[in-house]
Scaffold this motif. Sequence first.
Motif, PDB file in Angstrom:
ATOM      1  N   ASP A 168       0.852  -1.192   0.000  1.00  0.00           N
ATOM      2  CA  ASP A 168       0.000   0.000   0.000  1.00  0.00           C
ATOM      3  C   ASP A 168       0.889   1.243   0.000  1.00  0.00           C
ATOM      4  OD1 ASP A 168      -2.311   1.485  -0.025  1.00  0.00           O
ATOM      5  OD2 ASP A 168      -2.897   1.066   2.033  1.00  0.00           O
ATOM      6  N   ALA A 169       0.225   2.390  -0.175  1.00  0.00           N
ATOM      7  CA  ALA A 169       0.922   3.677  -0.157  1.00  0.00           C
ATOM      8  C   ALA A 169       0.385   4.538   0.974  1.00  0.00           C
ATOM      9  CB  ALA A 169       0.723   4.392  -1.489  1.00  0.00           C
ATOM     10  N   TRP A 170       1.294   5.254   1.624  1.00  0.00           N
ATOM     11  CA  TRP A 170       0.917   6.332   2.534  1.00  0.00           C
ATOM     12  C   TRP A 170       1.174   7.646   1.813  1.00  0.00           C
ATOM     13  CZ3 TRP A 170       2.617   5.312   8.318  1.00  0.00           C
ATOM     14  CH2 TRP A 170       1.799   4.304   8.852  1.00  0.00           C
ATOM     15  N   LEU A 171       0.213   8.548   1.885  1.00  0.00           N
ATOM     16  CA  LEU A 171       0.266   9.801   1.152  1.00  0.00           C
ATOM     17  C   LEU A 171       0.929  10.883   2.005  1.00  0.00           C
ATOM     18  CD1 LEU A 171      -3.336   9.605  -0.334  1.00  0.00           C
ATOM     19  CD2 LEU A 171      -1.206   8.748  -1.305  1.00  0.00           C
ATOM     20  N   VAL A 172       1.721  11.714   1.368  1.00  0.00           N
ATOM     21  CA  VAL A 172       2.531  12.703   2.090  1.00  0.00           C
ATOM     22  C   VAL A 172       2.325  14.079   1.478  1.00  0.00           C
ATOM     23  CG1 VAL A 172       4.876  13.386   2.718  1.00  0.00           C
ATOM     24  CG2 VAL A 172       4.262  10.960   2.645  1.00  0.00           C
ATOM     25  N   LYS A 173       2.053  15.060   2.335  1.00  0.00           N
ATOM     26  CA  LYS A 173       1.919  16.452   1.922  1.00  0.00           C
ATOM     27  C   LYS A 173       2.833  17.299   2.794  1.00  0.00           C
ATOM     28  CE  LYS A 173      -2.222  17.862   0.913  1.00  0.00           C
ATOM     29  NZ  LYS A 173      -2.092  18.065  -0.544  1.00  0.00           N
ATOM     30  N   ASP A 174       3.702  18.078   2.152  1.00  0.00           N
ATOM     31  CA  ASP A 174       4.632  18.973   2.856  1.00  0.00           C
ATOM     32  C   ASP A 174       5.485  18.224   3.882  1.00  0.00           C
ATOM     33  OD1 ASP A 174       3.551  21.132   1.411  1.00  0.00           O
ATOM     34  OD2 ASP A 174       1.968  21.405   2.903  1.00  0.00           O
ATOM     35  N   GLY A 175       5.840  16.981   3.566  1.00  0.00           N
ATOM     36  CA  GLY A 175       6.711  16.201   4.434  1.00  0.00           C
ATOM     37  C   GLY A 175       6.009  15.422   5.516  1.00  0.00           C
ATOM     38  N   TYR A 176       4.691  15.601   5.636  1.00  0.00           N
ATOM     39  CA  TYR A 176       3.922  14.925   6.681  1.00  0.00           C
ATOM     40  C   TYR A 176       2.939  13.917   6.073  1.00  0.00           C
ATOM     41  CZ  TYR A 176       5.622  18.487   9.928  1.00  0.00           C
ATOM     42  OH  TYR A 176       6.423  19.294  10.697  1.00  0.00           O
ATOM     43  N   VAL A 177       2.814  12.784   6.727  1.00  0.00           N
ATOM     44  CA  VAL A 177       1.860  11.766   6.288  1.00  0.00           C
ATOM     45  C   VAL A 177       0.443  12.271   6.532  1.00  0.00           C
ATOM     46  CG1 VAL A 177       1.012   9.418   6.688  1.00  0.00           C
ATOM     47  CG2 VAL A 177       3.486   9.882   6.744  1.00  0.00           C
ATOM     48  N   THR A 178      -0.398  12.200   5.511  1.00  0.00           N
ATOM     49  CA  THR A 178      -1.807  12.525   5.704  1.00  0.00           C
ATOM     50  C   THR A 178      -2.571  11.258   6.105  1.00  0.00           C
ATOM     51  OG1 THR A 178      -2.088  12.381   3.293  1.00  0.00           O
ATOM     52  CG2 THR A 178      -1.905  14.579   4.265  1.00  0.00           C
ATOM     53  N   GLU A 179      -2.590  10.270   5.202  1.00  0.00           N
ATOM     54  CA  GLU A 179      -3.262   9.000   5.481  1.00  0.00           C
ATOM     55  C   GLU A 179      -2.833   7.985   4.442  1.00  0.00           C
ATOM     56  OE1 GLU A 179      -7.514   9.532   5.177  1.00  0.00           O
ATOM     57  OE2 GLU A 179      -7.316  10.828   3.435  1.00  0.00           O
ATOM     58  N   GLY A 180      -3.344   6.768   4.576  1.00  0.00           N
ATOM     59  CA  GLY A 180      -3.090   5.757   3.568  1.00  0.00           C
ATOM     60  C   GLY A 180      -3.969   5.978   2.357  1.00  0.00           C
ATOM     61  N   SER A 181      -3.736   5.207   1.307  1.00  0.00           N
ATOM     62  CA  SER A 181      -4.512   5.379   0.075  1.00  0.00           C
ATOM     63  C   SER A 181      -5.992   5.107   0.296  1.00  0.00           C
ATOM     64  CB  SER A 181      -3.969   4.457  -1.022  1.00  0.00           C
ATOM     65  OG  SER A 181      -4.085   3.104  -0.635  1.00  0.00           O
ATOM     66  N   SER A 182      -6.321   4.238   1.241  1.00  0.00           N
ATOM     67  CA  SER A 182      -7.736   3.957   1.553  1.00  0.00           C
ATOM     68  C   SER A 182      -7.897   3.627   3.035  1.00  0.00           C
ATOM     69  CB  SER A 182      -8.256   2.797   0.697  1.00  0.00           C
ATOM     70  OG  SER A 182      -7.478   1.624   0.926  1.00  0.00           O
ATOM     71  N   ASN A 183      -7.123   4.299   3.881  1.00  0.00           N
ATOM     72  CA  ASN A 183      -7.139   4.004   5.315  1.00  0.00           C
ATOM     73  C   ASN A 183      -6.493   5.154   6.078  1.00  0.00           C
ATOM     74  OD1 ASN A 183      -4.174   3.362   5.033  1.00  0.00           O
ATOM     75  ND2 ASN A 183      -5.024   1.616   3.916  1.00  0.00           N
ATOM     76  N   ASN A 184      -6.693   5.174   7.373  1.00  0.00           N
ATOM     77  CA  ASN A 184      -6.016   6.135   8.235  1.00  0.00           C
ATOM     78  C   ASN A 184      -4.702   5.536   8.725  1.00  0.00           C
ATOM     79  OD1 ASN A 184      -9.239   6.923   9.158  1.00  0.00           O
ATOM     80  ND2 ASN A 184      -7.865   8.545   8.477  1.00  0.00           N
TER      81      ASN A 184
END
Length: 284
Positions: A168-184
């Motif tokens: 799976d992928a964890w999504l990152v914005k401005d260096g911080y993890v937001t959430e997984g592709s379909s999960n927290n």
Amino acid sequence: MRQVYVNGDYLPETEARISVFDRGFLFADGVYEVTLVLDGKLVDFAGHMRRLRRSLGELGMAFALTDEDLLDIHRELIRQNDIEEGLVYLQVTRGSADRDFLFPAEETPNTVVLFTQKKSLVDSPLAERGQHVVTVEDLRWRRCDIKTVQLLYPSMAKMEAKSRGADDAWLVKDGYVTEGSSNNAYIVTPEGTVVTRDLSTDILHGITREAVLQCAEDLQLRIEERPFTVEEAENAAEAFSTSASGLVSPVVRINGREVGPGRPGPIAARLRQIYLERSRASAV
């Protein structure tokens, strides 16, 4: 053959039809929910209905069916498809109208679709092994709190994860993890604190997230709702994700680097156990 629900009718999936002018198809102008089924009963159903109403409200979408109507439909599909363990998917769109970026001037009847998926979710080899995740830039729109059907970028992120040999992928914005592709997404610090991103328009307000955090609170675990960096995640003692389909799912490797000892940790395992026990006891 699987039976599905479309606009008031139960029918075989091969006979299900919606209009080519449906705004869900043309504009992703729709919302959805996925509810876990354990022992033939629905988990966190009230929470999913509460979030559904919120999503509909954020899109200014009228909807005539009541929660009681939807509960009856969910239960009937579970009965017709003999689902003991799995998921029920619900999608509501604004309905059909001539193609126009503006919402229809006159209210259109919703398109309402439900279907079931039979899946073994409790005895999960992935939960036993632990997930391998990679980080991907978060390029989604900024209303991730609305559970819309526009899921192309999360799908692209999952495909990138697969191409890199991950689960799976964890999504990152401005260096911080937001959430997984379909999960927290969560980490456990070396000091034992459970950390997950705070609620905002940047993440989905997970129903399983809410339930699992209550479990953590009842276990008297320290909880911090705040952003965490990729570096923090890679150096955490544990990591895990939560969702209706994944329950509590340990993460043992991030970007090829082992998290902690590289195997599912005790906090994630305990939270998964407690969550399952409580879900079974409260399912409707």
